[in-house]
Design a protein around this motif. Structure first.
Motif, PDB file in Angstrom:
ATOM      1  N   LEU A  10       0.846  -1.066  -0.184  1.00 57.92           N
ATOM      2  CA  LEU A  10      -0.038   0.161   0.016  1.00 57.92           C
ATOM      3  C   LEU A  10       0.922   1.311  -0.020  1.00 57.92           C
ATOM      4  O   LEU A  10       0.487   2.224  -0.552  1.00 57.92           O
ATOM      5  CB  LEU A  10      -0.774  -0.256   1.181  1.00 57.92           C
ATOM      6  CG  LEU A  10      -2.148  -0.947   1.181  1.00 57.92           C
ATOM      7  CD1 LEU A  10      -2.866  -0.991   2.490  1.00 57.92           C
ATOM      8  CD2 LEU A  10      -2.938  -0.633   0.061  1.00 57.92           C
ATOM      9  N   ARG A  11       1.963   1.262   0.734  1.00 58.88           N
ATOM     10  CA  ARG A  11       2.926   2.376   0.812  1.00 58.88           C
ATOM     11  C   ARG A  11       3.432   2.658  -0.529  1.00 58.88           C
ATOM     12  O   ARG A  11       3.539   3.828  -1.162  1.00 58.88           O
ATOM     13  CB  ARG A  11       4.077   2.295   1.852  1.00 58.88           C
ATOM     14  CG  ARG A  11       3.634   2.176   3.289  1.00 58.88           C
ATOM     15  CD  ARG A  11       4.856   1.903   4.097  1.00 58.88           C
ATOM     16  NE  ARG A  11       4.472   2.223   5.413  1.00 58.88           N
ATOM     17  CZ  ARG A  11       5.427   1.613   6.276  1.00 58.88           C
ATOM     18  NH1 ARG A  11       6.439   0.973   6.289  1.00 58.88           N
ATOM     19  NH2 ARG A  11       4.902   1.795   7.538  1.00 58.88           N
ATOM     20  N   ASN A  14       0.633   3.687  -3.248  1.00 55.62           N
ATOM     21  CA  ASN A  14       0.091   5.394  -2.901  1.00 55.62           C
ATOM     22  C   ASN A  14       1.346   6.000  -2.989  1.00 55.62           C
ATOM     23  O   ASN A  14       0.911   7.140  -3.656  1.00 55.62           O
ATOM     24  CB  ASN A  14      -0.096   5.237  -1.343  1.00 55.62           C
ATOM     25  CG  ASN A  14      -1.050   6.368  -0.950  1.00 55.62           C
ATOM     26  OD1 ASN A  14      -1.869   6.983  -1.699  1.00 55.62           O
ATOM     27  ND2 ASN A  14      -0.166   7.265  -0.127  1.00 55.62           N
ATOM     28  N   THR A  75      -3.899  11.552  -1.432  1.00 61.09           N
ATOM     29  CA  THR A  75      -2.569  10.603  -1.420  1.00 61.09           C
ATOM     30  C   THR A  75      -1.553  10.769  -0.526  1.00 61.09           C
ATOM     31  O   THR A  75      -1.140  10.162   0.124  1.00 61.09           O
ATOM     32  CB  THR A  75      -1.932  10.754  -2.899  1.00 61.09           C
ATOM     33  OG1 THR A  75      -3.044  10.627  -3.830  1.00 61.09           O
ATOM     34  CG2 THR A  75      -0.631   9.927  -3.111  1.00 61.09           C
ATOM     35  N   LEU A  78      -2.897   9.936   2.879  1.00 57.38           N
ATOM     36  CA  LEU A  78      -2.748   8.282   2.765  1.00 57.38           C
ATOM     37  C   LEU A  78      -1.359   7.858   3.145  1.00 57.38           C
ATOM     38  O   LEU A  78      -1.026   6.990   4.147  1.00 57.38           O
ATOM     39  CB  LEU A  78      -3.417   7.505   1.675  1.00 57.38           C
ATOM     40  CG  LEU A  78      -4.669   7.469   1.647  1.00 57.38           C
ATOM     41  CD1 LEU A  78      -4.909   6.707   0.361  1.00 57.38           C
ATOM     42  CD2 LEU A  78      -5.193   6.401   2.697  1.00 57.38           C
ATOM     43  N   ALA A  79      -0.408   8.476   2.832  1.00 52.39           N
ATOM     44  CA  ALA A  79       1.169   8.167   2.925  1.00 52.39           C
ATOM     45  C   ALA A  79       1.291   8.487   4.355  1.00 52.39           C
ATOM     46  O   ALA A  79       2.158   7.762   4.936  1.00 52.39           O
ATOM     47  CB  ALA A  79       1.969   9.153   1.982  1.00 52.39           C
ATOM     48  N   HIS A  82      -0.102   5.788   6.512  1.00 53.74           N
ATOM     49  CA  HIS A  82       0.619   4.599   6.138  1.00 53.74           C
ATOM     50  C   HIS A  82       2.044   4.438   7.221  1.00 53.74           C
ATOM     51  O   HIS A  82       2.553   3.251   7.322  1.00 53.74           O
ATOM     52  CB  HIS A  82       1.058   4.293   4.773  1.00 53.74           C
ATOM     53  CG  HIS A  82      -0.362   4.033   3.916  1.00 53.74           C
ATOM     54  ND1 HIS A  82      -0.309   4.136   2.408  1.00 53.74           N
ATOM     55  CD2 HIS A  82      -1.386   3.460   4.191  1.00 53.74           C
ATOM     56  CE1 HIS A  82      -1.595   3.653   2.037  1.00 53.74           C
ATOM     57  NE2 HIS A  82      -2.247   3.432   3.132  1.00 53.74           N
ATOM     58  N   SER A 139      -6.605   4.964  -6.298  1.00 52.11           N
ATOM     59  CA  SER A 139      -6.488   5.658  -4.995  1.00 52.11           C
ATOM     60  C   SER A 139      -7.425   5.175  -4.177  1.00 52.11           C
ATOM     61  O   SER A 139      -7.370   5.193  -3.128  1.00 52.11           O
ATOM     62  CB  SER A 139      -6.525   7.096  -5.494  1.00 52.11           C
ATOM     63  OG  SER A 139      -6.613   7.866  -4.255  1.00 52.11           O
ATOM     64  N   ILE A 142      -6.655   1.629  -2.968  1.00 49.50           N
ATOM     65  CA  ILE A 142      -5.782   1.871  -1.742  1.00 49.50           C
ATOM     66  C   ILE A 142      -6.353   2.382  -0.446  1.00 49.50           C
ATOM     67  O   ILE A 142      -6.192   1.942   0.592  1.00 49.50           O
ATOM     68  CB  ILE A 142      -4.627   2.877  -2.126  1.00 49.50           C
ATOM     69  CG1 ILE A 142      -3.740   2.071  -3.296  1.00 49.50           C
ATOM     70  CG2 ILE A 142      -3.613   3.190  -1.043  1.00 49.50           C
ATOM     71  CD1 ILE A 142      -2.838   3.019  -4.015  1.00 49.50           C
ATOM     72  N   SER A 143      -7.254   3.343  -0.544  1.00 49.64           N
ATOM     73  CA  SER A 143      -7.874   3.931   0.739  1.00 49.64           C
ATOM     74  C   SER A 143      -8.912   2.633   1.225  1.00 49.64           C
ATOM     75  O   SER A 143      -8.889   2.795   2.289  1.00 49.64           O
ATOM     76  CB  SER A 143      -8.811   4.901   0.309  1.00 49.64           C
ATOM     77  OG  SER A 143      -8.216   6.015  -0.420  1.00 49.64           O
ATOM     78  N   SER A 146      -6.498   0.202   2.982  1.00 50.68           N
ATOM     79  CA  SER A 146      -5.895   0.916   4.267  1.00 50.68           C
ATOM     80  C   SER A 146      -6.873   0.891   5.173  1.00 50.68           C
ATOM     81  O   SER A 146      -6.652   0.679   6.450  1.00 50.68           O
ATOM     82  CB  SER A 146      -5.531   2.563   3.733  1.00 50.68           C
ATOM     83  OG  SER A 146      -4.357   2.407   2.865  1.00 50.68           O
TER      84      SER A 146
END
Length: 155
Positions: A10-11, A14, A75, A78-79, A82, A139, A142-143, A146
């Motif tokens: 995921l990291r 993203n 983004t 989210l980073a 993460h 995106s 990924i969200s 997460s």
């Protein structure tokens, strides 16, 4: 899969969006022309925004927020999540950013539909539209992943 492997994936996914979004902003979304016999002009998010700023500042501001700032900010948030620099309690705000980012795909679809419906010119979709759409959908995925990862107990 184990939690560290999923988190690493995921990291990376993203962080790749941080590089790919600017590529998508300058990539041709569509080619438009007035008459079928003449060459088509390529339109990207950036060139579309440039012409909007000259004609309708409010609409240009709205599209700039939806097409550039919302997906990029989401983004970045989210980073931070993460890398444990942001609390998991911020996930609802991140989801709101994602919904704002998806609105630009709707605007592009409406523009293409209206242009084709008028029948005056010719519009062809280009590879940048597909890239931009894939990035927004990635995106969203990924969200979601997460959020699922945050719900699971840590190993």
């Amino acid at each position: 899969m184990q939690r560290p492997i999923v988190l690493t994936f995921l990291r990376c996914a993203n962080l790749s969006l941080l590089v790919l979004y600017p590529v998508a902003w300058f990539a041709p979304l569509m080619r438009a022309g007035v008459l079928p016999l003449f060459s088509l002009n390529e339109i990207s998010v950036v060139t579309g925004l440039q012409s909007l700023w000259g004609s309708d500042v409010f609409l240009a501001l709205v599209v700039t927020v939806f097409a550039l700032f919302a997906p990029y900010l989401k983004t970045i948030l989210l980073a931070l999540l993460h890398f444990d620099l942001l609390s998991a309690r911020t996930l609802p705000a991140i989801h709101v950013m994602g919904k704002l980012a998806m609105a630009d795909i709707f605007l592009i679809a409406v523009y293409i539909t209206l242009s084709k419906g008028i029948g005056i010119g010719r519009i062809e979709t280009a590879w940048g539209l597909y890239l931009f759409t894939v990035l927004i959908l990635a995106s969203i995925l990924i969200s979601w992943l997460s959020e699922q990862l945050q719900k699971r107990p840590k190993d």
